[in-house]
Design a protein around this motif. Structure first.
Motif, short mmCIF file in Angstrom:
data_model
loop_
_atom_site.label_atom_id
_atom_site.label_comp_id
_atom_site.label_asym_id
_atom_site.label_seq_id
_atom_site.Cartn_x
_atom_site.Cartn_y
_atom_site.Cartn_z
N ASN A 14 44.86 37.05 33.60
CA ASN A 14 44.26 35.75 33.88
C ASN A 14 42.77 35.75 33.56
OD1 ASN A 14 46.78 35.04 34.90
ND2 ASN A 14 46.21 35.61 36.98
N SER A 15 42.29 34.67 33.01
CA SER A 15 40.87 34.53 32.71
C SER A 15 40.08 34.44 34.01
CB SER A 15 40.61 33.29 31.87
OG SER A 15 41.23 33.43 30.62
N PRO A 16 38.80 34.84 33.98
CA PRO A 16 37.98 34.72 35.19
C PRO A 16 37.77 33.26 35.58
CG PRO A 16 36.68 35.52 33.34
CD PRO A 16 38.08 35.41 32.86
N LEU A 17 37.64 33.02 36.88
CA LEU A 17 37.41 31.65 37.35
C LEU A 17 36.04 31.15 36.96
CD1 LEU A 17 39.02 31.86 40.90
CD2 LEU A 17 39.97 30.83 38.84
N SER A 18 35.06 32.06 36.93
CA SER A 18 33.72 31.70 36.46
C SER A 18 33.17 32.89 35.70
CB SER A 18 32.81 31.33 37.64
OG SER A 18 32.62 32.44 38.47
N GLY A 19 32.24 32.64 34.83
CA GLY A 19 31.70 33.71 34.00
C GLY A 19 32.65 34.05 32.87
N ASP A 20 32.29 35.08 32.13
CA ASP A 20 33.11 35.43 30.98
C ASP A 20 33.84 36.76 31.13
OD1 ASP A 20 30.80 36.89 30.86
OD2 ASP A 20 30.51 36.65 28.71
N ARG A 21 33.65 37.45 32.27
CA ARG A 21 34.29 38.76 32.46
C ARG A 21 34.81 38.93 33.87
NH1 ARG A 21 30.17 41.62 29.09
NH2 ARG A 21 31.22 41.74 27.09
N LYS A 22 35.83 39.78 33.98
CA LYS A 22 36.33 40.23 35.28
C LYS A 22 36.11 41.73 35.31
CE LYS A 22 40.44 38.54 36.63
NZ LYS A 22 41.86 38.08 36.51
N THR A 23 35.50 42.22 36.36
CA THR A 23 35.23 43.65 36.50
C THR A 23 35.99 44.16 37.72
OG1 THR A 23 33.05 43.40 35.52
CG2 THR A 23 33.46 45.41 36.76
N TYR A 24 36.78 45.20 37.50
CA TYR A 24 37.54 45.83 38.58
C TYR A 24 36.89 47.18 38.86
CZ TYR A 24 41.06 42.32 37.56
OH TYR A 24 41.72 41.13 37.37
N ILE A 25 36.48 47.39 40.11
CA ILE A 25 35.82 48.63 40.50
C ILE A 25 36.75 49.42 41.41
CG2 ILE A 25 33.84 49.65 41.67
CD1 ILE A 25 32.29 47.07 40.92
N PHE A 26 37.02 50.65 41.02
CA PHE A 26 37.85 51.56 41.81
C PHE A 26 36.93 52.61 42.41
CE2 PHE A 26 40.57 49.75 38.61
CZ PHE A 26 41.76 49.48 39.28
N ASP A 27 36.54 52.42 43.66
CA ASP A 27 35.69 53.39 44.35
C ASP A 27 36.56 54.55 44.82
OD1 ASP A 27 33.47 54.54 45.47
OD2 ASP A 27 33.45 53.26 47.24
N GLU A 28 36.03 55.76 44.75
CA GLU A 28 36.79 56.97 45.10
C GLU A 28 38.10 57.02 44.30
OE1 GLU A 28 35.57 59.45 46.79
OE2 GLU A 28 33.76 58.38 47.39
N ALA A 29 37.98 56.82 43.00
CA ALA A 29 39.15 56.74 42.13
C ALA A 29 40.01 57.99 42.16
CB ALA A 29 38.71 56.46 40.69
N GLN A 30 39.43 59.13 42.52
CA GLN A 30 40.21 60.36 42.59
C GLN A 30 41.29 60.28 43.66
OE1 GLN A 30 37.01 60.21 43.64
NE2 GLN A 30 36.91 61.14 45.67
N GLU A 31 41.19 59.29 44.55
CA GLU A 31 42.18 59.13 45.61
C GLU A 31 43.41 58.32 45.16
OE1 GLU A 31 41.94 60.71 48.51
OE2 GLU A 31 40.01 61.53 47.90
N LEU A 32 43.34 57.71 43.98
CA LEU A 32 44.50 56.97 43.49
C LEU A 32 45.67 57.93 43.26
CD1 LEU A 32 42.84 54.57 40.89
CD2 LEU A 32 43.84 53.93 43.08
N THR A 33 46.86 57.45 43.48
CA THR A 33 48.03 58.29 43.29
C THR A 33 48.35 58.43 41.80
OG1 THR A 33 49.58 56.43 43.37
CG2 THR A 33 49.02 57.52 45.48
N LYS A 34 49.16 59.41 41.49
CA LYS A 34 49.61 59.62 40.11
C LYS A 34 50.34 58.37 39.60
CE LYS A 34 50.81 63.77 38.88
NZ LYS A 34 51.52 65.03 38.69
N GLN A 35 51.13 57.75 40.49
CA GLN A 35 51.86 56.53 40.12
C GLN A 35 50.90 55.38 39.83
OE1 GLN A 35 52.47 58.38 42.85
NE2 GLN A 35 54.50 59.23 42.48
N ALA A 36 49.82 55.28 40.60
CA ALA A 36 48.84 54.22 40.37
C ALA A 36 48.17 54.40 39.01
CB ALA A 36 47.79 54.21 41.48
#
Length: 85
Positions: A14-36
């Protein structure tokens, strides 16, 4: 959780509601599972032009090579608070 990743994957095209970009930030990314990480692999390989991902980690080696190889990596360090004005 699996539901959060699935919701994220559904919203990425989906396009952003405002602006021209959507940024997804994954803090402590090392905690994501292998499946994620597996679920995110395709979209990090070919993200829509309006999407940016930021994976923050304190343990770079725990980020799968399949994600690291598709990423631009930057090492950040603490700065002297005296220079912040």
């Amino acid at each position: 959780s699996k539901d959060k990743i699935q919701n994220l994957l559904t919203s990425i095209p989906n396009s952003p509601l405002s602006g021209d970009r959507k940024t997804y930030i994954f803090d402590e990314a090392q905690e994501l599972t292998k499946q994620a990480f597996s679920s995110l692999l395709k979209v990090t390989e070919e993200p829509p032009p309006h999407v940016r991902f930021i994976f923050l980690t304190t343990d770079f080696e725990k980020i799968p090579l399949s994600i690291r190889s598709r990423s631009e990596c930057h090492s950040l360090s603490k700065i002297d608070p005296a220079i912040i004005r």
